[in-house]
Design a protein around this motif. Sequence first.
Motif, PDB file in Angstrom:
ATOM      1  N   PRO A   1      58.350  46.379  39.303  1.00 28.42           N
ATOM      2  CA  PRO A   1      58.382  45.145  38.506  1.00 28.42           C
ATOM      3  C   PRO A   1      57.094  44.363  38.731  1.00 28.42           C
ATOM      4  O   PRO A   1      56.458  44.464  39.791  1.00 28.42           O
ATOM      5  CB  PRO A   1      59.604  44.397  39.054  1.00 28.42           C
ATOM      6  N   TYR A   2      56.716  43.572  37.725  1.00 28.60           N
ATOM      7  CA  TYR A   2      55.473  42.820  37.838  1.00 28.60           C
ATOM      8  C   TYR A   2      55.550  41.578  36.961  1.00 28.60           C
ATOM      9  O   TYR A   2      56.055  41.619  35.840  1.00 28.60           O
ATOM     10  CB  TYR A   2      54.286  43.684  37.396  1.00 28.60           C
ATOM     11  N   SER A   3      55.031  40.474  37.490  1.00 23.67           N
ATOM     12  CA  SER A   3      54.931  39.239  36.723  1.00 23.67           C
ATOM     13  C   SER A   3      53.478  38.799  36.707  1.00 23.67           C
ATOM     14  O   SER A   3      52.816  38.769  37.758  1.00 23.67           O
ATOM     15  CB  SER A   3      55.794  38.138  37.348  1.00 23.67           C
ATOM     16  N   ASN A   4      52.977  38.462  35.513  1.00 27.11           N
ATOM     17  CA  ASN A   4      51.577  38.043  35.399  1.00 27.11           C
ATOM     18  C   ASN A   4      51.457  36.541  35.148  1.00 27.11           C
ATOM     19  O   ASN A   4      50.452  36.069  34.617  1.00 27.11           O
ATOM     20  CB  ASN A   4      50.878  38.815  34.289  1.00 27.11           C
ATOM     21  N   ALA A   5      52.481  35.802  35.510  1.00 25.30           N
ATOM     22  CA  ALA A   5      52.547  34.347  35.354  1.00 25.30           C
ATOM     23  C   ALA A   5      52.986  33.917  33.959  1.00 25.30           C
ATOM     24  O   ALA A   5      53.353  32.768  33.744  1.00 25.30           O
ATOM     25  CB  ALA A   5      51.230  33.668  35.706  1.00 25.30           C
ATOM     26  N   PHE A   6      53.004  34.848  32.995  1.00 25.49           N
ATOM     27  CA  PHE A   6      53.505  34.562  31.653  1.00 25.49           C
ATOM     28  C   PHE A   6      54.813  35.298  31.382  1.00 25.49           C
ATOM     29  O   PHE A   6      55.728  34.748  30.779  1.00 25.49           O
ATOM     30  CB  PHE A   6      52.477  34.965  30.591  1.00 25.49           C
ATOM     31  N   THR A   7      54.863  36.565  31.786  1.00 23.87           N
ATOM     32  CA  THR A   7      55.997  37.421  31.452  1.00 23.87           C
ATOM     33  C   THR A   7      56.342  38.309  32.633  1.00 23.87           C
ATOM     34  O   THR A   7      55.471  38.729  33.398  1.00 23.87           O
ATOM     35  CB  THR A   7      55.651  38.318  30.236  1.00 23.87           C
ATOM     36  N   GLN A   8      57.640  38.600  32.768  1.00 28.49           N
ATOM     37  CA  GLN A   8      58.119  39.532  33.784  1.00 28.49           C
ATOM     38  C   GLN A   8      58.332  40.903  33.138  1.00 28.49           C
ATOM     39  O   GLN A   8      58.950  41.016  32.080  1.00 28.49           O
ATOM     40  CB  GLN A   8      59.447  39.038  34.378  1.00 28.49           C
ATOM     41  N   PHE A   9      57.815  41.939  33.769  1.00 26.40           N
ATOM     42  CA  PHE A   9      57.960  43.306  33.285  1.00 26.40           C
ATOM     43  C   PHE A   9      58.699  44.125  34.333  1.00 26.40           C
ATOM     44  O   PHE A   9      58.370  44.079  35.514  1.00 26.40           O
ATOM     45  CB  PHE A   9      56.596  43.923  32.985  1.00 26.40           C
ATOM     46  N   ASP A  10      59.698  44.875  33.889  1.00 23.04           N
ATOM     47  CA  ASP A  10      60.574  45.591  34.820  1.00 23.04           C
ATOM     48  C   ASP A  10      59.962  46.862  35.386  1.00 23.04           C
ATOM     49  O   ASP A  10      60.253  47.256  36.519  1.00 23.04           O
ATOM     50  CB  ASP A  10      61.906  45.935  34.139  1.00 23.04           C
ATOM     51  N   ASN A  11      59.118  47.518  34.596  1.00 24.56           N
ATOM     52  CA  ASN A  11      58.600  48.823  35.019  1.00 24.56           C
ATOM     53  C   ASN A  11      57.116  48.919  34.681  1.00 24.56           C
ATOM     54  O   ASN A  11      56.733  48.992  33.519  1.00 24.56           O
ATOM     55  CB  ASN A  11      59.385  49.944  34.327  1.00 24.56           C
ATOM     56  N   THR A  12      56.275  48.899  35.696  1.00 24.09           N
ATOM     57  CA  THR A  12      54.834  48.946  35.478  1.00 24.09           C
ATOM     58  C   THR A  12      54.178  49.948  36.427  1.00 24.09           C
ATOM     59  O   THR A  12      54.775  50.383  37.406  1.00 24.09           O
ATOM     60  CB  THR A  12      54.171  47.571  35.712  1.00 24.09           C
ATOM     61  N   VAL A  13      52.939  50.285  36.101  1.00 27.09           N
ATOM     62  CA  VAL A  13      52.112  51.094  36.990  1.00 27.09           C
ATOM     63  C   VAL A  13      50.723  50.464  37.042  1.00 27.09           C
ATOM     64  O   VAL A  13      50.208  49.976  36.030  1.00 27.09           O
ATOM     65  CB  VAL A  13      52.023  52.567  36.522  1.00 27.09           C
ATOM     66  N   THR A  14      50.151  50.431  38.225  1.00 32.08           N
ATOM     67  CA  THR A  14      48.816  49.875  38.429  1.00 32.08           C
ATOM     68  C   THR A  14      47.779  50.994  38.446  1.00 32.08           C
ATOM     69  O   THR A  14      48.009  52.048  39.046  1.00 32.08           O
ATOM     70  CB  THR A  14      48.750  49.104  39.753  1.00 32.08           C
ATOM     71  N   VAL A  15      46.663  50.759  37.775  1.00 32.07           N
ATOM     72  CA  VAL A  15      45.534  51.686  37.827  1.00 32.07           C
ATOM     73  C   VAL A  15      44.378  50.963  38.503  1.00 32.07           C
ATOM     74  O   VAL A  15      43.758  50.066  37.912  1.00 32.07           O
ATOM     75  CB  VAL A  15      45.117  52.165  36.422  1.00 32.07           C
ATOM     76  N   ASN A  16      44.114  51.300  39.762  1.00 35.69           N
ATOM     77  CA  ASN A  16      42.963  50.761  40.475  1.00 35.69           C
ATOM     78  C   ASN A  16      41.749  51.597  40.105  1.00 35.69           C
ATOM     79  O   ASN A  16      41.718  52.804  40.342  1.00 35.69           O
ATOM     80  CB  ASN A  16      43.211  50.793  41.979  1.00 35.69           C
ATOM     81  N   GLN A  17      40.747  50.957  39.528  1.00 36.18           N
ATOM     82  CA  GLN A  17      39.623  51.687  38.939  1.00 36.18           C
ATOM     83  C   GLN A  17      38.353  51.640  39.772  1.00 36.18           C
ATOM     84  O   GLN A  17      37.656  52.646  39.911  1.00 36.18           O
ATOM     85  CB  GLN A  17      39.356  51.143  37.532  1.00 36.18           C
ATOM     86  N   ALA A  18      38.038  50.481  40.302  1.00 39.15           N
ATOM     87  CA  ALA A  18      36.813  50.351  41.103  1.00 39.15           C
ATOM     88  C   ALA A  18      36.951  49.169  42.051  1.00 39.15           C
ATOM     89  O   ALA A  18      37.534  48.144  41.702  1.00 39.15           O
ATOM     90  CB  ALA A  18      35.595  50.161  40.204  1.00 39.15           C
ATOM     91  N   ASP A  19      36.398  49.322  43.255  1.00 38.09           N
ATOM     92  CA  ASP A  19      36.380  48.244  44.253  1.00 38.09           C
ATOM     93  C   ASP A  19      35.144  48.475  45.126  1.00 38.09           C
ATOM     94  O   ASP A  19      35.215  49.080  46.188  1.00 38.09           O
ATOM     95  CB  ASP A  19      37.661  48.274  45.080  1.00 38.09           C
ATOM     96  N   ILE A  20      33.999  47.972  44.652  1.00 40.67           N
ATOM     97  CA  ILE A  20      32.707  48.306  45.240  1.00 40.67           C
ATOM     98  C   ILE A  20      31.961  47.023  45.612  1.00 40.67           C
ATOM     99  O   ILE A  20      31.800  46.124  44.791  1.00 40.67           O
ATOM    100  CB  ILE A  20      31.849  49.118  44.251  1.00 40.67           C
ATOM    101  N   THR A  21      31.510  46.949  46.847  1.00 42.95           N
ATOM    102  CA  THR A  21      30.691  45.834  47.301  1.00 42.95           C
ATOM    103  C   THR A  21      29.470  46.382  48.024  1.00 42.95           C
ATOM    104  O   THR A  21      29.588  47.255  48.887  1.00 42.95           O
ATOM    105  CB  THR A  21      31.461  44.908  48.256  1.00 42.95           C
ATOM    106  N   THR A  22      28.302  45.871  47.681  1.00 42.35           N
ATOM    107  CA  THR A  22      27.060  46.240  48.351  1.00 42.35           C
ATOM    108  C   THR A  22      26.468  44.994  48.995  1.00 42.35           C
ATOM    109  O   THR A  22      26.454  43.919  48.385  1.00 42.35           O
ATOM    110  CB  THR A  22      26.048  46.837  47.357  1.00 42.35           C
ATOM    111  N   GLY A  23      25.966  45.131  50.209  1.00 42.62           N
ATOM    112  CA  GLY A  23      25.352  43.996  50.879  1.00 42.62           C
ATOM    113  C   GLY A  23      26.372  43.059  51.490  1.00 42.62           C
ATOM    114  O   GLY A  23      27.520  43.433  51.756  1.00 42.62           O
ATOM    115  N   THR A  24      25.945  41.807  51.647  1.00 38.22           N
ATOM    116  CA  THR A  24      26.782  40.793  52.295  1.00 38.22           C
ATOM    117  C   THR A  24      26.894  39.585  51.382  1.00 38.22           C
ATOM    118  O   THR A  24      26.022  38.691  51.400  1.00 38.22           O
ATOM    119  CB  THR A  24      26.173  40.375  53.651  1.00 38.22           C
ATOM    120  N   PRO A  25      27.945  39.528  50.546  1.00 34.99           N
ATOM    121  CA  PRO A  25      28.062  38.418  49.587  1.00 34.99           C
ATOM    122  C   PRO A  25      28.078  37.032  50.232  1.00 34.99           C
ATOM    123  O   PRO A  25      27.691  36.052  49.585  1.00 34.99           O
ATOM    124  CB  PRO A  25      29.398  38.714  48.888  1.00 34.99           C
ATOM    125  N   SER A  26      28.491  36.939  51.475  1.00 31.83           N
ATOM    126  CA  SER A  26      28.566  35.635  52.128  1.00 31.83           C
ATOM    127  C   SER A  26      27.227  35.155  52.680  1.00 31.83           C
ATOM    128  O   SER A  26      27.106  34.000  53.104  1.00 31.83           O
ATOM    129  CB  SER A  26      29.580  35.694  53.278  1.00 31.83           C
TER     130      SER A  26
END
Length: 244
Positions: A166-191
């Motif tokens: 289940p998933y809620s995006n703050a507007f609507t609740q959905f009973d059956n969802t799947v997440t697709v994680n596509q990219a999570d890339i960091t180079t250097g030191t953002p801070s």
Amino acid sequence: MRIVLLLISGMVLFFTSCKREVIPADDVELGKDYFPTNTGHSVEYAVDSIIFNDFTKTIDSVSYELKDVIGDAFVDDQGRNSWTVNRFRREDSTQQWREILSYYFTTTAFNIEVVEDNLRFIKMVFPVKPNTSWRGNAYISTNFNQEYKWLNNELWIYRYANLSSPYSNAFTQFDNTVTVNQADITTGTPSDPDKYSDRTYSQEIYAKNVGLVYKEMTNWVYQNDIVKFRNGFTLILRAKKFTP
């Protein structure tokens, strides 16, 4: 490199009284209903974007609404079933929708391909199951176009997560969802403002019989020499309503 994912290489077999019955692969639950194909199906989105401008050294926040409507079906140049999608935009619910572009998607026995702005993405592969990964940007060449360098297919490894959740995006609740994680890339030191850094992040969430219900994408570069300011964007879409 194109990766061909084999879904089901054979049949599901079982024995009853020494008689073998074959269950066709098409009858196996593949998860294709996470990406509806029926003409007229529409989804409305609330969109929030942040634009980092290193020329003016400003950060702009913009909100508006989009609506995607599945249009006519057609057969592509490879003989595959495809559908157009017409996209509309308005600034808020008091305004009229205006069409701004169209794109299309193609379904195969193995995947869903979406073509936007002449870029082909492999959005989903079948069956939808845990521990599945693929190069979703395999068709995108960055060798001759630096504008798309951040979409480097070697770094974008799509992976399924949170299947049938289940998933809620703050507007609507959905009973059956799947997440697709596509990219999570960091180079250097953002801070650290005295060091170069960049950030690329992308995630999509699909609901059964609805389609895309959440999308978050970030891409920015921070130059630490003269500019000392980020250049790029963050974009978030949340589905507000849909029609079957």
